[in-house]
Design an enzyme around this catalytic site. Structure first.
Site, mmCIF file in Angstrom:
data_model
loop_
_atom_site.group_PDB
_atom_site.id
_atom_site.type_symbol
_atom_site.label_atom_id
_atom_site.label_comp_id
_atom_site.label_asym_id
_atom_site.label_seq_id
_atom_site.Cartn_x
_atom_site.Cartn_y
_atom_site.Cartn_z
ATOM 1 N N ALA A 63 0.865 -1.183 0.000
ATOM 2 C CA ALA A 63 0.000 0.000 0.000
ATOM 3 C C ALA A 63 0.901 1.232 0.000
ATOM 4 O O ALA A 63 2.081 1.139 0.335
ATOM 5 C CB ALA A 63 -0.869 -0.016 1.248
ATOM 6 N N GLY A 102 0.405 -5.095 0.595
ATOM 7 C CA GLY A 102 -0.727 -5.051 -0.322
ATOM 8 C C GLY A 102 -0.397 -5.638 -1.692
ATOM 9 O O GLY A 102 -1.292 -6.135 -2.388
ATOM 10 N N GLU A 105 -0.900 -9.210 -1.293
ATOM 11 C CA GLU A 105 -2.348 -9.432 -1.108
ATOM 12 C C GLU A 105 -3.074 -9.365 -2.452
ATOM 13 O O GLU A 105 -3.981 -10.152 -2.727
ATOM 14 C CB GLU A 105 -2.916 -8.397 -0.122
ATOM 15 C CG GLU A 105 -2.418 -8.630 1.292
ATOM 16 C CD GLU A 105 -2.883 -7.560 2.267
ATOM 17 O OE1 GLU A 105 -2.578 -6.377 2.042
ATOM 18 O OE2 GLU A 105 -3.569 -7.910 3.243
ATOM 19 N N GLU A 125 3.816 -5.825 6.952
ATOM 20 C CA GLU A 125 3.027 -4.792 7.642
ATOM 21 C C GLU A 125 3.382 -4.673 9.120
ATOM 22 O O GLU A 125 3.365 -3.584 9.689
ATOM 23 C CB GLU A 125 1.528 -5.073 7.491
ATOM 24 C CG GLU A 125 0.965 -4.767 6.112
ATOM 25 C CD GLU A 125 1.083 -5.925 5.129
ATOM 26 O OE1 GLU A 125 1.891 -6.852 5.371
ATOM 27 O OE2 GLU A 125 0.367 -5.908 4.116
HETATM 28 C C1 3H9 Z 1 0.536 -2.419 3.324
HETATM 29 O O1 3H9 Z 1 0.791 -2.854 2.249
HETATM 30 C C2 3H9 Z 1 -0.824 -2.493 3.942
HETATM 31 C C3 3H9 Z 1 -1.677 -3.479 3.224
HETATM 32 O O2 3H9 Z 1 -1.917 -4.599 4.034
HETATM 33 C C4 3H9 Z 1 -2.929 -2.885 2.685
HETATM 34 C C5 3H9 Z 1 -3.857 -2.281 3.664
HETATM 35 C C6 3H9 Z 1 -5.151 -1.803 3.116
HETATM 36 N N1 3H9 Z 1 4.650 3.439 0.147
HETATM 37 O O3 3H9 Z 1 13.311 1.609 0.446
HETATM 38 P P1 3H9 Z 1 13.737 2.377 -0.728
HETATM 39 C C7 3H9 Z 1 9.429 4.806 -1.141
HETATM 40 S S1 3H9 Z 1 1.723 -1.598 4.231
HETATM 41 C C8 3H9 Z 1 5.136 4.646 -0.139
HETATM 42 O O4 3H9 Z 1 14.801 3.395 -0.565
HETATM 43 P P2 3H9 Z 1 14.864 0.002 -1.862
HETATM 44 C C9 3H9 Z 1 10.504 5.117 -0.124
HETATM 45 O O5 3H9 Z 1 10.043 5.992 0.870
HETATM 46 C C10 3H9 Z 1 3.136 -1.591 3.162
HETATM 47 N N2 3H9 Z 1 6.441 4.856 -0.442
HETATM 48 O O6 3H9 Z 1 14.145 1.411 -1.929
HETATM 49 C C11 3H9 Z 1 11.553 5.762 -1.010
HETATM 50 O O7 3H9 Z 1 11.147 7.092 -1.264
HETATM 51 P P3 3H9 Z 1 12.216 8.260 -1.416
HETATM 52 C C12 3H9 Z 1 3.827 -2.883 3.117
HETATM 53 C C13 3H9 Z 1 7.253 3.801 -0.443
HETATM 54 O O8 3H9 Z 1 15.096 -0.406 -3.265
HETATM 55 C C14 3H9 Z 1 11.429 4.977 -2.323
HETATM 56 O O9 3H9 Z 1 10.130 4.380 -2.297
HETATM 57 N N3 3H9 Z 1 5.034 -2.788 2.339
HETATM 58 C C15 3H9 Z 1 6.810 2.521 -0.165
HETATM 59 O O10 3H9 Z 1 16.008 0.052 -0.910
HETATM 60 C C16 3H9 Z 1 12.460 3.890 -2.484
HETATM 61 O O11 3H9 Z 1 12.426 3.051 -1.324
HETATM 62 C C17 3H9 Z 1 6.201 -2.451 2.882
HETATM 63 O O12 3H9 Z 1 6.305 -2.240 4.057
HETATM 64 C C18 3H9 Z 1 5.428 2.344 0.145
HETATM 65 N N4 3H9 Z 1 4.915 1.128 0.416
HETATM 66 O O13 3H9 Z 1 13.798 -0.988 -1.204
HETATM 67 C C19 3H9 Z 1 7.361 -2.356 1.936
HETATM 68 N N5 3H9 Z 1 7.846 1.655 -0.234
HETATM 69 O O14 3H9 Z 1 13.101 7.853 -2.547
HETATM 70 C C20 3H9 Z 1 8.082 -1.055 2.133
HETATM 71 C C21 3H9 Z 1 8.902 2.395 -0.585
HETATM 72 O O15 3H9 Z 1 11.403 9.483 -1.621
HETATM 73 N N6 3H9 Z 1 9.163 -0.864 1.201
HETATM 74 N N7 3H9 Z 1 8.569 3.688 -0.715
HETATM 75 O O16 3H9 Z 1 12.944 8.286 -0.101
HETATM 76 C C22 3H9 Z 1 10.342 -1.509 1.257
HETATM 77 O O17 3H9 Z 1 10.545 -2.403 2.046
HETATM 78 C C23 3H9 Z 1 11.421 -1.076 0.316
HETATM 79 O O18 3H9 Z 1 11.104 0.221 -0.136
HETATM 80 C C24 3H9 Z 1 11.626 -1.985 -0.925
HETATM 81 C C25 3H9 Z 1 12.638 -1.299 -1.894
HETATM 82 C C26 3H9 Z 1 12.193 -3.330 -0.466
HETATM 83 C C27 3H9 Z 1 10.351 -2.196 -1.668
#
Ligand code: 3H9
Length: 698
Positions: A63, A102, A105, A125
């Site tokens: 999400a 998400g 999901e 999450e």
């Molecule tokens: C969820 O899904 C809830 C659901 O159950 C649905 C409910 C209804 N959203 O980490 P990076 C941005 S909860 C917004 O440096 P990497 C991040 O801030 C979510 N922004 O890259 C950064 O921005 P900036 C569950 C996001 O290659 C840029 O993307 N999912 C999100 O080292 C690059 O990120 C997670 O918790 C997001 N979801 O790693 C996964 N994700 O450049 C969270 C990233 O402006 N994400 N950004 O600073 C991660 O673990 C890592 O970002 C990922 C890539 C492994 C994907």
């Protein structure tokens, strides 16, 4: 129709491609786009099957976290998934990169899932203080079984494609996601395989439904380390509903729990930590266009605990290291320790059995500083004494190649003074690692007065490559982390004088969520280090000094603020310590009184927040959130409390200012007067978060 989601039809297959960089998060526009494209493909008579794929570096990473806490916009992810499930045509997810939260999901709502070999799938999450809120707690157990699902959801750790295939989370591994998915869909059609949705498939639940203890044991093991956090328990409970609650009812309860957790302080803190970590790596004050210098080989000077740990961190990331010592014996001891450390990890199953050997090959042990000559980055990790550091840096200056970045791992010393002994102060900076350096995520990158911007970027980029979180700080005694730690140490001493006991202070701090209290931590590190440093600076801490003078130097002496049984690290309260404290106070004419836990918490933490404010005033840290990252990743500050500055906002700055004034008056300690910045923010009704927003590049 939305631009972030595209539709193309090839060979009677509709490929719905999400293209929303950087990570294809499920923003309202993306959700709307998927819904529109799936609905369009569903009514298109020229389409037999629908592939959901992503452009860019990853499948949907979850999400859009930035939307949390704002008014919800339709369609919800549950609505999108429901539309996929009810569309009647074969729908298949084509995964590459990461399918997280998400994103997974969404994929679980499809009939089939294929993924590339390097893909990772998970529901993280819980790391944001949440539970999966779009059916993940109900569909994942139906794919992999509730026992494994509860482990995945409660830890939030992703699994690789091979394991996902084995466990039944994906149906095939493919080379190219969309093409592979189309080919897979055609096979399904040709073989007339039934289209079964996970919501209707309870086969993997049968064993745990027949014997609930199977699930209870798995849930208990998974939540063992929850330590005061709400989300892990909520996750486990939600998975348990697969055993006794109809799917749609469970989905409703999952949604209600998600909405409750998303407004909880713990989740807010964890989301703050997520963005703070990503913000910290953006180095401020560097002119546009400046690039880091290339780093292929690193030299580390000193093979002791710190140097060895740093060398391991580089080898873990596949970067070759020249490890330098003053003699063969020290070198052999250092290399032996590293090998033993890796072998222990391999024995626990943390790395493959052949990894210790492969990593040792990357470490080239040498005697003599002249061997730094090929290194692009030199990191000095020798004794914490200015005279020794200056000698070493004079030698580094003589041998390092032009343009090499020269870093000191000093924890306290003035890096400007160290840089001044070289003819290239522009290349000198601090890289302050935290012990054990192969494990702890934090690296304070210390910018000295003359450090060049590209040298600074190089150190930050290298730290990221070795999977550390770099935070740029300025020069002062102890930089950010240890400077605040020293303030806490002084307050610990003052609390003992007021009437508290070490075990009482430590219990308050561990209940707050830190892994160790200050006194147990002192015993572990060795009390003589601080004692010697105080002597060098002509400072006296009456109780701490009396403890050391009694030969109580910490765990290594089997006694410090606690006593220790032979072979055990468990601290045991010692009446002798209470006597030393009482005697010292009597000698000083101090009357001790009963101290309650709230006073301990305030006197331990509010002065740290105050020091954090001074650090910001002096521009030693760029943003309040950088200070939080330092405490989260260098000192084990509990993630669900977001760091000291985030916690300050939650408590309220006005309240903290009031309590600091109170303690400054009652304890007659002028140092506890609120810093000007803290007082100003409080009087304006502002927060540290508002400073973060003002300083953010976003
Ligand atoms: C969820 O899904 C809830 C659901 O159950 C649905 C409910 C209804 N959203 O980490 P990076 C941005 S909860 C917004 O440096 P990497 C991040 O801030 C979510 N922004 O890259 C950064 O921005 P900036 C569950 C996001 O290659 C840029 O993307 N999912 C999100 O080292 C690059 O990120 C997670 O918790 C997001 N979801 O790693 C996964 N994700 O450049 C969270 C990233 O402006 N994400 N950004 O600073 C991660 O673990 C890592 O970002 C990922 C890539 C492994 C994907």
């Amino acid at each position: 129709m939305s631009e972030v989601v595209k539709l193309a039809v090839t060979d009677r297959c509709a490929v719905v491609t999400i293209d929303s960089p950087p990570v294809n998060a499920l923003s309202a526009a993306v959700r709307r786009g998927i819904l529109e494209r799936v609905e369009a493909a569903n009514v298109d008579a020229a389409v037999d099957c629908i592939v959901i794929a992503c452009a860019g570096r990853t499948f949907v990473a979850g999400a859009d976290i930035t939307e949390f806490g704002k008014p919800p916009q339709s369609p919800s992810l549950n609505e999108v998934i429901a539309a996929i499930e009810s569309c009647g045509k074969l729908v298949i997810a084509a995964i590459h990169g990461t399918a997280l939260g998400g994103g997974l999901e969404l994929a679980l709502g499809c009939h089939f899932r294929v993924a590339t070999n390097d893909a990772k799938l998970g529901l993280p999450e819980v790391k944001l203080g949440l539970l999966p809120g779009a059916g993940g707690t109900q569909r994942l157990p139906r794919a992999v079984g509730p026992e494994f699902a509860v482990k995945m959801i409660v830890t939030g750790e992703p699994i690789g494609a091979a394991e996902a295939r084995e466990r039944g989370l994906i149906d095939d591994i493919v080379e190219r996601p969309a093409d592979g998915a189309i080919a897979f869909a055609k096979r399904v059609v040709a073989e007339r395989r039934p289209l079964l949705l996970l919501r209707n498939d309870d086969s993997r639940l049968a064993d745990a439904r027949a014997d609930r203890s199977l699930f209870t044991a798995a849930a208990a093991a998974a939540t063992k380390k929850a330590r005061g956090m709400n989300a892990p328990l909520a996750c486990a409970e939600a998975v348990s509903w697969t055993l006794d609650t109809p799917f749609d009812d469970a989905l409703k309860r999952e949604r209600e729990t998600f909405l409750k957790l998303v407004v909880d302080d713990q989740s807010k803190a964890q989301r703050h930590a997520f963005f703070a970590e990503r913000e910290a790596v953006k180095v401020q004050g560097v002119p546009v266009g400046v690039k880091p210098r290339p780093v292929e080989r690193v030299a580390i000077i000193g093979a002791g605990t710190m140097g060895g740990g740093i060398a391991m961190a580089f080898a873990n990331a596949g970067i070759p290291v020249t490890l330098i010592e003053t003699g063969e014996a020290q070198l052999t001891r250092g290399l032996g320790m590293m090998q033993k450390n890796w072998e222990a990890t391999a024995a626990r199953g943390g790395i493959a059995a052949d990894e210790p050997g492969r990593r040792m090959v990357l470490i080239d042990g040498k005697v003599g500083l002249e061997h730094i000559r090929d290194a692009d980055l030199v990191i000095e990790a020798v004794f914490e004494t200015m005279a020794i550091k200056k000698d070493v840096f004079t030698a580094i200056d003589a041998h390092a190649k032009p343009g090499a970045v020269l870093a000191t791992n000093t924890s306290y010393l003035d890096i400007n003074e160290i840089a001044a002994v070289t003819r290239r102060p522009q290349d000198v900076l601090g890289m302050h690692f935290f012990s054990p350096a192969n494990i702890m995520k934090l690296c304070e990158i210390v910018r000295a007065d003359k450090t060049a911007a590209d040298a600074l970027l190089t150190a930050a980029a290298v730290a990221k490559r070795i999977r550390k979180t770099p935070v740029v700080v300025g020069v002062c005694h102890g930089f950010v982390g240890n400077r605040m730690l020293a303030v806490r140490g002084l307050q610990g001493e003052a609390l003992l004088k007021s009437g508290a006991l070490p075990e009482q202070v430590d219990a308050v701090i561990t209940r707050y969520g830190l892994p160790m209290g200050p006194f147990a931590m002192g015993d572990l590190a060795g009390l003589d280090i601080g004692w010697r440093s105080r002597q060098d600076r002509g400072i006296r801490w009456d109780i701490a000094d009396a403890i050391c003078e009694a030969g109580r130097l910490g765990q290594k002496a089997s006694k410090g603020y606690y006593r220790y049984e032979a072979g055990s690290r468990a601290p045991i309260s010692d009446p002798e310590v209470e006597k030393i404290i009482d005697d010292t106070c009597r000698r000083l004419g101090l009357t001790r009184r009963a101290i309650d836990d709230q006073e301990i918490l305030e006197r331990m933490i509010y002065p740290m927040i105050n020091e954090g404010a001074r650090i910001l005033e002096e521009d030693i840290a760029a943003r309040p959130s950088d200070i939080d990252v330092i405490w989260l990743y260098g000192y084990g500050w509990p993630i669900h409390r977001g760091g000291p500055m985030f916690y300050a906002d939650q408590v309220g700055l006005k309240h903290i200012v009031g309590r600091l004034e109170f303690y400054a008056d009652h304890l007659n300690e002028p140092a506890l007067r609120p810093a000007a910045l803290l007082a100003r923010l409080a009087s304006e009704g502002a927060t540290f978060a508002s400073l973060n927003a003002a300083k953010s590049d976003r």
